[in-house]
Motif scaffolding. Structure first.
Motif, PDB file in Angstrom:
ATOM      1  N   MET A   1     -14.067 -24.253 -18.044  1.00 44.15           N
ATOM      2  CA  MET A   1     -14.657 -23.067 -17.424  1.00 44.15           C
ATOM      3  C   MET A   1     -15.866 -23.472 -16.564  1.00 44.15           C
ATOM      4  N   VAL A   2     -16.174 -22.631 -15.629  1.00 45.17           N
ATOM      5  CA  VAL A   2     -17.292 -22.870 -14.719  1.00 45.17           C
ATOM      6  C   VAL A   2     -18.331 -21.768 -14.938  1.00 45.17           C
ATOM      7  N   LYS A   3     -19.567 -22.183 -15.183  1.00 45.47           N
ATOM      8  CA  LYS A   3     -20.637 -21.190 -15.366  1.00 45.47           C
ATOM      9  C   LYS A   3     -21.173 -20.754 -14.015  1.00 45.47           C
ATOM     10  N   VAL A   4     -21.375 -19.459 -13.871  1.00 44.54           N
ATOM     11  CA  VAL A   4     -21.900 -18.913 -12.621  1.00 44.54           C
ATOM     12  C   VAL A   4     -23.085 -18.015 -12.963  1.00 44.54           C
ATOM     13  N   GLU A   5     -24.172 -18.190 -12.225  1.00 41.00           N
ATOM     14  CA  GLU A   5     -25.342 -17.347 -12.467  1.00 41.00           C
ATOM     15  C   GLU A   5     -25.964 -16.893 -11.158  1.00 41.00           C
ATOM     16  N   ILE A   6     -26.482 -15.685 -11.181  1.00 39.40           N
ATOM     17  CA  ILE A   6     -27.216 -15.167 -10.023  1.00 39.40           C
ATOM     18  C   ILE A   6     -28.651 -14.892 -10.469  1.00 39.40           C
ATOM     19  N   ASP A   7     -29.609 -15.402  -9.716  1.00 38.23           N
ATOM     20  CA  ASP A   7     -31.003 -15.033  -9.958  1.00 38.23           C
ATOM     21  C   ASP A   7     -31.238 -13.692  -9.268  1.00 38.23           C
ATOM     22  N   LEU A   8     -31.032 -12.615 -10.022  1.00 38.63           N
ATOM     23  CA  LEU A   8     -31.007 -11.282  -9.413  1.00 38.63           C
ATOM     24  C   LEU A   8     -32.306 -10.907  -8.713  1.00 38.63           C
ATOM     25  N   GLU A   9     -33.418 -11.408  -9.208  1.00 34.20           N
ATOM     26  CA  GLU A   9     -34.704 -11.054  -8.582  1.00 34.20           C
ATOM     27  C   GLU A   9     -34.804 -11.594  -7.165  1.00 34.20           C
ATOM     28  N   GLY A  10     -34.072 -12.676  -6.904  1.00 31.67           N
ATOM     29  CA  GLY A  10     -34.165 -13.288  -5.578  1.00 31.67           C
ATOM     30  C   GLY A  10     -33.117 -12.797  -4.602  1.00 31.67           C
ATOM     31  N   CYS A  11     -32.150 -12.037  -5.083  1.00 28.19           N
ATOM     32  CA  CYS A  11     -31.057 -11.562  -4.222  1.00 28.19           C
ATOM     33  C   CYS A  11     -31.612 -10.620  -3.148  1.00 28.19           C
ATOM     34  N   ILE A  12     -31.257 -10.880  -1.906  1.00 26.20           N
ATOM     35  CA  ILE A  12     -31.761 -10.045  -0.797  1.00 26.20           C
ATOM     36  C   ILE A  12     -30.702  -9.053  -0.298  1.00 26.20           C
ATOM     37  N   GLN A  13     -29.664  -8.838  -1.094  1.00 33.04           N
ATOM     38  CA  GLN A  13     -28.624  -7.826  -0.804  1.00 33.04           C
ATOM     39  C   GLN A  13     -27.939  -8.041   0.545  1.00 33.04           C
ATOM     40  N   CYS A  14     -27.712  -9.278   0.913  1.00 32.90           N
ATOM     41  CA  CYS A  14     -27.090  -9.531   2.222  1.00 32.90           C
ATOM     42  C   CYS A  14     -25.593  -9.270   2.204  1.00 32.90           C
ATOM     43  N   GLY A  15     -24.979  -9.339   1.027  1.00 33.99           N
ATOM     44  CA  GLY A  15     -23.555  -9.052   0.912  1.00 33.99           C
ATOM     45  C   GLY A  15     -22.617 -10.217   1.154  1.00 33.99           C
ATOM     46  N   ARG A  16     -23.155 -11.359   1.493  1.00 29.16           N
ATOM     47  CA  ARG A  16     -22.262 -12.461   1.864  1.00 29.16           C
ATOM     48  C   ARG A  16     -21.349 -12.895   0.720  1.00 29.16           C
ATOM     49  N   CYS A  22     -16.610 -14.619  -1.775  1.00 31.46           N
ATOM     50  CA  CYS A  22     -15.892 -14.666  -3.049  1.00 31.46           C
ATOM     51  C   CYS A  22     -15.908 -13.306  -3.761  1.00 31.46           C
ATOM     52  N   SER A  23     -15.134 -12.392  -3.247  1.00 30.37           N
ATOM     53  CA  SER A  23     -15.118 -11.042  -3.825  1.00 30.37           C
ATOM     54  C   SER A  23     -14.386 -10.994  -5.170  1.00 30.37           C
ATOM     55  N   ASP A  24     -13.719 -12.075  -5.553  1.00 27.51           N
ATOM     56  CA  ASP A  24     -13.068 -12.103  -6.870  1.00 27.51           C
ATOM     57  C   ASP A  24     -14.085 -12.217  -8.006  1.00 27.51           C
ATOM     58  N   ILE A  25     -15.205 -12.822  -7.731  1.00 26.17           N
ATOM     59  CA  ILE A  25     -16.211 -13.047  -8.781  1.00 26.17           C
ATOM     60  C   ILE A  25     -17.422 -12.134  -8.612  1.00 26.17           C
ATOM     61  N   PHE A  26     -17.822 -11.896  -7.377  1.00 27.93           N
ATOM     62  CA  PHE A  26     -19.068 -11.160  -7.124  1.00 27.93           C
ATOM     63  C   PHE A  26     -18.775  -9.740  -6.680  1.00 27.93           C
ATOM     64  N   CYS A  57     -14.115 -20.863  -5.003  1.00 29.29           N
ATOM     65  CA  CYS A  57     -14.592 -19.525  -4.631  1.00 29.29           C
ATOM     66  C   CYS A  57     -16.087 -19.401  -4.975  1.00 29.29           C
ATOM     67  N   ALA A  58     -16.433 -19.769  -6.191  1.00 27.31           N
ATOM     68  CA  ALA A  58     -17.833 -19.690  -6.624  1.00 27.31           C
ATOM     69  C   ALA A  58     -18.713 -20.625  -5.799  1.00 27.31           C
ATOM     70  N   ALA A  59     -18.195 -21.813  -5.501  1.00 28.96           N
ATOM     71  CA  ALA A  59     -18.971 -22.804  -4.746  1.00 28.96           C
ATOM     72  C   ALA A  59     -19.228 -22.324  -3.325  1.00 28.96           C
TER      73      ALA A  59
END
Ligand code: SF4
Length: 74
Positions: A1-16, A22-26, A57-59
């Motif tokens: 398995m591959v671990k995926v993490e988002i630092d939500l505080e830093g997300c600037i809502q760009c949508g990329r 990678c709309s399958d994961i995010f 996809c995650a990468a």
């Protein structure tokens, strides 16, 4: 398995990540912040695990995030 993490505080809502890379994961939340899709979450909306065949996809999302808040770990 591959671990995926988002630092939500830093997300600037760009949508990329959820619109292009990678709309399958995010997924998009109401305010535009990115979350890990519910089926892959391991704790909160910022952390999850995906199968090996979704590594690319995650990468791609991690590479394309303009503020580098997505981290992946095999
Ligand atoms: S690419 Fe990065 S900054 Fe943009 S929505 Fe996704 S996590 Fe947030």
């Amino acid at each position: 398995m591959v671990k995926v993490e988002i630092d939500l505080e830093g997300c600037i809502q760009c949508g990329r990540c959820y619109d292009e890379a990678c709309s399958d994961i995010f997924i998009q939340t109401d305010d535009g912040t990115s979350n890990i899709s519910e089926k892959y979450r391991t704790s909160g909306p910022e952390a999850g695990e995906v199968p090996e065949n979704m590594f690319d996809c995650a990468a791609k999302a991690a590479e394309e995030c303009p503020v580098d808040v997505i981290s992946i770990q095999k």
